[in-house]
Write a protein that holds these residues in place. Structure first.
Motif, PDB file in Angstrom:
ATOM      1  N   VAL A 182       0.843  -1.204   0.000  1.00 38.45           N
ATOM      2  CA  VAL A 182       0.000   0.000   0.000  1.00 38.45           C
ATOM      3  C   VAL A 182       0.873   1.248   0.000  1.00 38.45           C
ATOM      4  CG1 VAL A 182      -1.786   1.263   1.258  1.00 38.45           C
ATOM      5  CG2 VAL A 182      -1.797  -1.255   1.257  1.00 38.45           C
ATOM      6  N   PHE A 183       1.835   1.245   0.935  1.00 37.58           N
ATOM      7  CA  PHE A 183       2.665   2.449   1.073  1.00 37.58           C
ATOM      8  C   PHE A 183       3.530   2.706  -0.169  1.00 37.58           C
ATOM      9  CE2 PHE A 183       2.632   1.167   5.793  1.00 37.58           C
ATOM     10  CZ  PHE A 183       1.473   1.916   6.035  1.00 37.58           C
ATOM     11  N   LEU A 184       4.001   1.634  -0.791  1.00 35.45           N
ATOM     12  CA  LEU A 184       4.888   1.805  -1.957  1.00 35.45           C
ATOM     13  C   LEU A 184       4.107   1.914  -3.257  1.00 35.45           C
ATOM     14  CD1 LEU A 184       7.666  -0.871  -1.145  1.00 35.45           C
ATOM     15  CD2 LEU A 184       7.711   1.573  -0.612  1.00 35.45           C
ATOM     16  N   GLY A 185       2.821   1.540  -3.186  1.00 39.01           N
ATOM     17  CA  GLY A 185       1.981   1.608  -4.380  1.00 39.01           C
ATOM     18  C   GLY A 185       2.337   0.559  -5.419  1.00 39.01           C
ATOM     19  N   VAL A 186       2.706  -0.625  -4.963  1.00 37.34           N
ATOM     20  CA  VAL A 186       3.055  -1.706  -5.889  1.00 37.34           C
ATOM     21  C   VAL A 186       2.346  -2.979  -5.436  1.00 37.34           C
ATOM     22  CG1 VAL A 186       5.316  -0.714  -6.415  1.00 37.34           C
ATOM     23  CG2 VAL A 186       5.114  -2.413  -4.581  1.00 37.34           C
ATOM     24  N   PRO A 187       2.213  -3.973  -6.280  1.00 29.54           N
ATOM     25  CA  PRO A 187       1.594  -5.230  -5.849  1.00 29.54           C
ATOM     26  C   PRO A 187       2.455  -5.910  -4.767  1.00 29.54           C
ATOM     27  CG  PRO A 187       1.961  -5.230  -8.242  1.00 29.54           C
ATOM     28  CD  PRO A 187       2.613  -4.015  -7.704  1.00 29.54           C
ATOM     29  N   GLU A 188       1.774  -6.720  -3.947  1.00 31.08           N
ATOM     30  CA  GLU A 188       2.450  -7.344  -2.817  1.00 31.08           C
ATOM     31  C   GLU A 188       3.642  -8.194  -3.252  1.00 31.08           C
ATOM     32  OE1 GLU A 188      -0.561  -8.683   0.061  1.00 31.08           O
ATOM     33  OE2 GLU A 188       0.887 -10.225   0.627  1.00 31.08           O
ATOM     34  N   ASP A 189       3.491  -8.872  -4.391  1.00 30.15           N
ATOM     35  CA  ASP A 189       4.588  -9.757  -4.809  1.00 30.15           C
ATOM     36  C   ASP A 189       5.789  -8.981  -5.346  1.00 30.15           C
ATOM     37  OD1 ASP A 189       3.587  -8.947  -7.206  1.00 30.15           O
ATOM     38  OD2 ASP A 189       3.026 -10.951  -7.924  1.00 30.15           O
ATOM     39  N   LYS A 190       5.672  -7.686  -5.388  1.00 24.74           N
ATOM     40  CA  LYS A 190       6.821  -6.858  -5.802  1.00 24.74           C
ATOM     41  C   LYS A 190       7.506  -6.208  -4.600  1.00 24.74           C
ATOM     42  CE  LYS A 190       6.425  -7.361 -10.257  1.00 24.74           C
ATOM     43  NZ  LYS A 190       7.360  -8.349 -10.843  1.00 24.74           N
ATOM     44  N   VAL A 191       6.978  -6.514  -3.406  1.00 19.62           N
ATOM     45  CA  VAL A 191       7.559  -5.903  -2.201  1.00 19.62           C
ATOM     46  C   VAL A 191       8.640  -6.821  -1.631  1.00 19.62           C
ATOM     47  CG1 VAL A 191       7.102  -5.071   0.147  1.00 19.62           C
ATOM     48  CG2 VAL A 191       5.393  -4.728  -1.662  1.00 19.62           C
ATOM     49  N   VAL A 192       9.785  -6.246  -1.440  1.00 20.62           N
ATOM     50  CA  VAL A 192      10.894  -7.012  -0.841  1.00 20.62           C
ATOM     51  C   VAL A 192      11.135  -6.484   0.565  1.00 20.62           C
ATOM     52  CG1 VAL A 192      13.348  -7.606  -1.019  1.00 20.62           C
ATOM     53  CG2 VAL A 192      11.972  -7.316  -3.096  1.00 20.62           C
TER      54      VAL A 192
ATOM     55  N   VAL B 145      11.395  -2.082   3.530  1.00 22.82           N
ATOM     56  CA  VAL B 145      10.746  -2.678   2.363  1.00 22.82           C
ATOM     57  C   VAL B 145      11.077  -1.813   1.151  1.00 22.82           C
ATOM     58  CG1 VAL B 145       8.830  -3.747   3.626  1.00 22.82           C
ATOM     59  CG2 VAL B 145       8.578  -1.412   2.758  1.00 22.82           C
ATOM     60  N   TYR B 146      11.177  -2.459   0.012  1.00 24.16           N
ATOM     61  CA  TYR B 146      11.361  -1.699  -1.220  1.00 24.16           C
ATOM     62  C   TYR B 146      10.721  -2.435  -2.376  1.00 24.16           C
ATOM     63  CZ  TYR B 146      15.392  -4.834  -1.948  1.00 24.16           C
ATOM     64  OH  TYR B 146      16.196  -5.924  -2.085  1.00 24.16           O
ATOM     65  N   GLU B 147      10.554  -1.697  -3.465  1.00 29.32           N
ATOM     66  CA  GLU B 147       9.954  -2.282  -4.656  1.00 29.32           C
ATOM     67  C   GLU B 147      11.016  -3.091  -5.393  1.00 29.32           C
ATOM     68  OE1 GLU B 147       8.487   0.674  -7.353  1.00 29.32           O
ATOM     69  OE2 GLU B 147       7.957  -0.811  -8.895  1.00 29.32           O
ATOM     70  N   GLU B 148      10.662  -4.293  -5.723  1.00 31.79           N
ATOM     71  CA  GLU B 148      11.604  -5.149  -6.429  1.00 31.79           C
ATOM     72  C   GLU B 148      12.068  -4.464  -7.714  1.00 31.79           C
ATOM     73  OE1 GLU B 148      10.055  -9.053  -7.187  1.00 31.79           O
ATOM     74  OE2 GLU B 148      11.757  -9.598  -8.446  1.00 31.79           O
ATOM     75  N   GLY B 149      13.363  -4.329  -7.876  1.00 23.81           N
ATOM     76  CA  GLY B 149      13.909  -3.686  -9.081  1.00 23.81           C
ATOM     77  C   GLY B 149      13.956  -2.176  -8.992  1.00 23.81           C
TER      78      GLY B 149
END
Lengths: 174, 801
Positions: free
Chosen positions: B589-599, B605-609
């Motif tokens: 939610v906080f990063l605005g990306v799908p859960e499977d893209k959260v590392v 936590v960060y967005e994968e890639g």
């Protein structure tokens, strides 16, 4: 008392450890046995370590008494011996620890400017203090470390600090 | 060098496994920690206990009037004052054994009253209490209580208590037999022994010893009349356990009306996990007097009232082939439970011992039977390595006896019979299933490290100095991680044995870990912080650890049987994983990306890639605390709890090698070197475990060389202080040579096995084996502990045992 004068009247049969714990609130000194065997109540009387459960308070009149509370200010920096024991984890439950610090302090102080005590000498010195948790090994290593540090700091330059004996060399990995 | 045999657990920031300094140490070193005796509540009155001076007698009368009139005395109480208080329960009734005692409302049997009114059954059995303004006044008034006794015959040995015509301790227990307990396959074992090429037998006395934590026990009771709530401060290993036992089962008060607080506890090694009369008495008397009531034991009081350990008399048999293959082991044991069943004493004397007797060996047939009897001695309980030490002792003595009989090297016999690593999980045929092990690796390492091959030359050299050198081996498996609640219920444990942990992440990113376990000197604050920090990838200095107060901590059984790191620490790890998992969901939610893209990595936590799209742990903590913008399915805040109940126990193991020198002139035995290679799986803090291993070995050496609880014919404990009960001192032990192997347990997420007390298990066997080795040319096949100079000196001169 730890550098401050204290004045009080005592019952003839009052033990020094009672005065320290119950009368003065200096509870760092512990009571572990009834027979002067365990060493948890060791304090220094005029610089010499004694078991305060075997000393009548009245007989200590006029003497300088040093307890664990006088080794450092509350929450303050550890003494060299305490720091060395911390680094070697020379304590577990800690109940015997204040007595050991007071007993060993005399040994470390007395050897600061001369020969470091040997391992058997340290063990012999420790025979008045019982520890059930550590088996003493980490305490002996702590004293070796403290003596090495004290010698290194001694102004007379008594030579290189002795290395800490590590018969338990592999034990560091355990 | 450390040998790892298995997968390392997934680690976060690598904090776990590091020898961090104990954060508890500075306070202890400054003498600033608060033990029970240091607690000084306003208005405290002081309690002293009158213990029986005789071992067995009917009480004809108790006269308290004179004591009541002494200066400072507030109350004198006897059993008559507590008729509505239930007896102390025993919660480990070995499987299949019926309790003979009256049941509690919750189905548990109780035997020991808080004060004895009719019959005393051991020296120290509490009869009356005095509460006075000062401890000295209370103690002085004890002497003014007049008790009239009618002496009864005394028995202090388990085998004698079971004999025809022996003095009877409890009306409800005919013949003094509390339990006849067996495990293994009797017929198969008897047959294997009957058919064997070689059999050897030994009669062993595993002497009674006293745990002797340096802090005697103590208790402070504080009743609040306004709320009806009781607070107990006690030197306890398991505050939650004591709360349960005391509230519901003894005092009959609601569970939530009792708070138990364990302050700093000065060592325990098993003995402070038990329920004792004083714990109930300080609470009852605080209510009666409207003041806090404090009791602190003396050393002699402790020795006459706190549970004692070991105490088996055994006949043991081993069968094997002429070429060194062990085919069967059998043990008949007479266990001395003392005068009353302690909280878990009967289980210690049976399951903890019997199911372990085959040790690290792959044996086809094994059987153990235990006759657990009551005698006029202090109650039996756990003691560092309890049960497992007794098992290792009998097996390792037998293996040496067998090796001697067939003329084979003791190391070779052991090597030949170790459970092969491909056989794990291994059913030992006695009720335990060993989880994992690589015994050959461990054994070989110890043999090499100890310089075993050089012993013949060292023996010859010692002889030139008037010394006899002996070498003794001992291997062991120690059941730890008690435990799986269902499994323990099958063993007769009446209670859940799981552990729990709660983690709260504060808005500023600091973390509080709260566990049900409670330290008695194991640096929990340091190690549990490492576990949480490692999982969450944060600085351990930001992690606070709380425990020991039932009002604050989640439930847990406490610290015993080397279980904190393999029971409570996994609960911490799993809770941290729940936090992490929630942060990944919220991170999406906080990063605005799908859960499977959260590392989740390194405490952020960060967005994968796209590592620029990131939030740190502290930022996440604050965001979760505000709770702004969270979808309905994600609750605000980070506060999670786990109750960890593992699928099975874990089984640490190891090999120890003792080398002793016996002085030909004096019979004095000196341990000149000691090598131990233990396997406790993955270790959280090697510095802290090192201390526990060293202390444990020293404790075991104490049993071998000097410790013994000695009762005379009248049942008086002759060794009731530290001038008559010898504990090892610094000059009695050398530095040890230690190493480890690492075989993770599959039964918890840390791959941990018990560690704290495991090294207490083999030393007694190793040392006795070494001494027998040194005396073997004199025809000595066994020598009973403790190996005092006099005893050894007599054997040197050809006297029989």
């Amino acid at each position: 008392m730890n550098g401050r004068p204290e004045q009080f009247s005592v019952r003839p049969n009052e033990l020094l450890v009672e005065r320290l714990r119950d009368g003065l609130g200096l509870t760092g000194t512990k009571v572990g046995c009834d027979t002067g065997q365990c060493g948890t109540c060791v304090v220094r009387l005029d610089g010499r370590s004694v078991k305060s459960c075997l000393v009548l308070t009245a007989s200590a009149a006029g003497s300088e008494v040093a307890t664990i509370e006088g080794e450092t200010t509350r929450g303050g920096e550890l003494s060299g011996l305490q720091e060395a024991l911390r680094q070697e984890h020379g304590t577990q439950c800690g109940f015997c620890t204040p007595g050991m610090v007071m007993a060993l302090g005399e040994l470390v102080d007395s050897t600061a400017g001369g020969e470091a005590p040997t391992e058997p000498e340290i063990r012999e010195w420790l025979t008045g203090n019982l520890c059930r948790c550590t088996g003493y090994h980490s305490v002996v290593r702590g004293v070796q470390r403290a003596c090495a540090a004290a010698r290194a700091e001694a102004p007379s330059g008594v030579g290189e600090p002795a290395a800490v004996t590590a018969s338990t060399a592999a034990g560091q990995e355990v | 060098m450390t040998t790892v045999t298995g997968e390392a657990p997934a680690t976060g920031n690598g904090v776990l496994g590091q020898p961090l300094d104990s954060r508890e140490d500075p306070q202890l070193l400054r003498g600033e920690a608060t033990y029970v005796a240091d607690i000084d509540l306003p208005g405290t009155a002081h309690m002293a206990i009158l213990g029986s001076p005789v071992a067995h007698a009917k009480i004809l009368s108790i006269e308290t009037k004179a004591a009541e009139q002494l200066p400072g005395v507030l109350k004198v109480a006897t059993a008559a004052d507590f008729t509505d208080v239930m007896p102390l329960p025993c919660i480990w009734i070995p499987g299949g054994v019926e309790s003979h005692f009256p049941p509690h409302p919750y189905g548990l049997p109780g035997a020991r009253p808080v004060l004895t009114g009719d019959t005393v059954r051991h020296v120290g059995d509490p009869i009356a209490v005095v509460v006075a303004e000062t401890p000295r006044q209370a103690t002085a008034a004890l002497a003014a209580i007049a008790v009239e006794y009618e002496p009864l015959p005394v028995v202090t040995r388990a085998d004698e208590a079971l004999a025809e015509g022996a003095p009877q301790l409890h009306e409800a227990v005919p013949g003094n037999l509390n339990a006849y307990w067996t495990c293994g396959d009797k017929d198969r074992t008897d047959a294997a022994i009957a058919e064997a090429e070689v059999t050897v037998e030994l009669d062993l006395v595993n002497q009674r010893t006293i745990n002797s934590p340096i802090e005697p026990r103590g208790a402070v009771g504080d009743y609040n009349a306004a709320t009806g709530e009781y607070t107990l401060y006690a030197s306890t290993q398991g505050p939650h356990n004591h709360r349960f036992l005391l509230s519901a089962l003894v005092l009959g008060i609601p569970f939530n009306k009792l708070r138990v607080i364990a302050p700093t506890v000065g060592g325990s090694f098993g003995t402070k996990g038990y329920l004792y009369p004083d714990m109930a008495l300080v609470l009852l008397l605080s209510k009666a007097l409207g003041r806090p009531v404090k009791w602190v034991d003396t050393r002699t009081g402790l020795m006459n009232s706190t549970v004692q350990g070991r105490d088996h008399r055994q006949h043991v048999t081993l069968a094997g082939t002429r070429d060194g293959r062990i085919t069967a082991v059998r043990c008949t044991s007479y266990a001395n439970l003392g005068a009353y069943p302690s909280t878990i004493g009967p289980g210690v004397a049976t399951a903890l011992m019997g199911r372990s007797i085959s040790g690290m060996y792959d044996i086809d047939a094994a059987f153990c039977e235990v006759y657990a009897a009551f005698t006029n001695t202090v109650s039996l309980g756990a003691q560092r390595g309890s049960g497992r030490a007794e098992a290792a002792f009998l097996m390792e003595r037998l293996v040496d006896r067998y090796a001697s009989e067939i003329g084979m090297d003791p190391a070779a016999v052991r090597r030949k019979n170790l459970v092969p690593k491909e056989k794990f999980p291994y059913d030992n045929g006695l009720g335990w299933t060993y989880d994992s092990g690589n015994y050959q690796l461990n054994f070989d390492k110890a043999i090499e490290l100890s310089g075993y091959a050089d012993m013949p030359a060292r023996k010859a050299e010692a002889r030139t100095r008037g010394k006899r050198l002996g070498v003794g081996l001992a291997t062991y498996v120690a059941i730890c991680g008690v435990g799986p609640s269902t499994r323990m219920s099958q063993e007769g444990m009446l209670g859940g044995t799981w552990e729990s942990a709660n983690i709260r992440v504060h808005p500023t990113g600091e973390v509080t870990v709260i566990v049900g376990s409670a330290s008695t000197g194991q640096s929990h604050g340091t190690v549990f912080a490492q576990v949480a920090a490692d999982e969450l990838g944060i600085d351990p200095d930001t992690v606070q650890v709380l425990e020991g107060d039932t009002q604050k901590a989640p439930y847990g059984q406490g610290t015993y049987g080397s279980r904190s790191y393999s029971m409570a620490a996994p609960a911490v790890a799993l809770t941290a994983r729940k936090i992490k998992s929630k942060l990944i969901r919220a991170g999406a939610v906080f990063l605005g990306v799908p859960e499977d893209k959260v590392v989740y990595e390194g405490g952020r936590v960060y967005e994968e890639g796209n590592e620029q799209n990131t939030k740190t742990f502290a930022e996440l903590a604050m965001s979760m605390w505000y709770g702004w913008g969270l979808p309905a399915e994600i609750e605000p805040a980070l506060d999670e709890t786990t109750h960890f109940d593992p699928p099975d126990f874990n089984y640490p193991f190891g090999t120890h090698v003792a080398v002793v020198e016996i002085d030909e002139l004096t019979g004095e035995t000196e341990v000149v070197s000691y090598t131990a290679v233990d396997d406790a799986g993955h270790i959280g803090n090697p510095k802290i475990v090192l201390g526990q291993i060293e202390g444990s070995i020293t404790h075991g050496l104490g049993q071998a060389l000097m410790e013994a609880a000695v009762y005379d014919e009248q049942g008086l404990l002759v060794s009731a202080d530290l001038t008559t009960y010898a504990l090892p001192r610094a000059a009695d032990v050398p530095f040890f040579t230690l190493d480890k192997t690492v075989t993770p347990s599959p039964h918890n997420p840390l791959g941990a096995k018990g560690a704290g007390e495991i090294a207490t298990v083999p030393p007694a066997a190793a040392v006795v084996n070494a001494v027998v080795d040194a005396l073997s040319d004199l025809g000595v096949q066994h020598i009973d502990m403790p190996l005092t100079p006099e005893k050894v000196w007599r054997r040197l001169r050809g006297e029989a045992q």
